[in-house]
Design an enzyme around this catalytic site. Sequence first.
Site, short mmCIF file in Angstrom:
data_model
loop_
_atom_site.label_atom_id
_atom_site.label_comp_id
_atom_site.label_asym_id
_atom_site.label_seq_id
_atom_site.Cartn_x
_atom_site.Cartn_y
_atom_site.Cartn_z
N ARG A 1 16.87 -0.22 -2.10
CA ARG A 1 15.63 -0.78 -2.61
C ARG A 1 15.82 -1.31 -4.02
O ARG A 1 16.57 -0.75 -4.80
CB ARG A 1 14.53 0.29 -2.64
N HIS B 1 -4.83 -14.28 9.77
CA HIS B 1 -3.99 -13.13 10.10
C HIS B 1 -4.80 -11.87 10.35
O HIS B 1 -4.30 -10.75 10.21
CB HIS B 1 -2.93 -12.87 9.02
N ARG C 1 2.18 -9.98 7.53
CA ARG C 1 3.53 -9.77 8.06
C ARG C 1 3.54 -8.94 9.35
O ARG C 1 4.56 -8.87 10.02
CB ARG C 1 4.40 -9.06 7.00
N ARG D 1 19.00 18.85 -3.31
CA ARG D 1 19.55 17.74 -2.54
C ARG D 1 20.53 16.95 -3.38
O ARG D 1 20.32 16.72 -4.57
CB ARG D 1 18.40 16.84 -2.06
N PRO E 1 0.81 -1.21 0.00
CA PRO E 1 0.00 0.00 0.00
C PRO E 1 0.85 1.27 0.00
O PRO E 1 1.62 1.51 0.93
CB PRO E 1 -0.81 -0.11 1.30
N GLU E 2 0.72 2.03 -1.06
CA GLU E 2 1.33 3.35 -1.15
C GLU E 2 0.18 4.34 -1.30
O GLU E 2 -0.96 3.97 -1.07
CB GLU E 2 2.29 3.43 -2.36
N LYS F 1 0.97 7.79 3.50
CA LYS F 1 0.52 6.39 3.48
C LYS F 1 -0.28 6.05 4.72
O LYS F 1 -0.68 4.91 4.90
CB LYS F 1 1.73 5.45 3.39
#
Length: 299
Positions: free
Chosen positions: A278, A111, A130, A169, A2-3, A57
């Site tokens: 990532r 779960h 998880r 940056r 989920p984003e 999120k």
Amino acid sequence: MPELPEVETVVRGLQAHLPGRRIVEVRFGKTDFVIEPTAIAAGLAGRGISGVRRFGKFLLVECEAADSAGPRDAAAGAATKGAVEKDALLIHLGMTGQLTVSAASAPVAPHTHVFFALDDGRELRYTDIRRFGQMQLLRNGDRERVLGSLGLDPLEASEAEFTARVGERNARVKALLLDQHVLRGVGNIYADESLWRARVHPMRTGDSLRPEEMRALYRALQATLREAIRLRGSSVSDYVDAEGARGEFQLRHRVYQREGKKCFRCGAAIRRAIVAGRSSHFCPRCQRAPRKKRSLKKR
DNA sequence: CTTACGGCCTGGGTGC
DNA sequence: TGCACCCAGGCCGTAA
């Protein structure tokens, strides 16, 4: 995973069911991912739900004022409680978190660890294989402390704000897109998809982007997120919306989890590399790698 | 201060 | 059939 688009889809689904309902009882299974479960149970039992919203999120289930059980004078309440923040349940879905509304009699998925019994015979259920998710009760003043350091919402940020945040940056642009203190809500899928769309290599630094590249990235990010919301998110593993239905944006992924497959633009083989810790997927032809090593600051 | 990196949490999927 | 291992995302500690 989920984003922003997935959380937005869940929030919209919950908005159709929860506001106006009252939480009758809260029950827990495992609670190792919950901050102060007893406070949640005690604080939410009997409370009415006034709204549901997304913050990056995070998902916020907002409660009506604690004293709203009986009839009250709304004007007087507003006058005395004007500065008081609503209590809210803060939820982060982590990687595999699901929030669904179903009949209390419906079979319980494995779960499933939190049950919010509602006053209409249904339940809001939290399922998380998880348990990388997070849940806590935010009381007055907690919201700024917990959420205040997060960056701009990418769909609300202007191009100037985006450029200011990213363009000054020296970190890799992939790391910047993922950094929730720079932008809130972008994760691995939408970072990779946006960079491909903008033809920007994930290892480029923010301050190396030319103005036209920065503009392309800003537009690509917003377009990608908007299209993903329209298609109700990406279901690559466990993600489902509040009704338990899968999204469809995974069918539109151009690079994410497409290592070795052909680029939709140029036909080159999509590559995968670790950037910012990532998995990062990109087209080695469309997205030009930075030529030289980055200078370790000016010295 | 900024940036990079490794480890930790958990359990499904994969490969042997 | 079993089992070791990889990997996911966020966060935190450490180092330069």
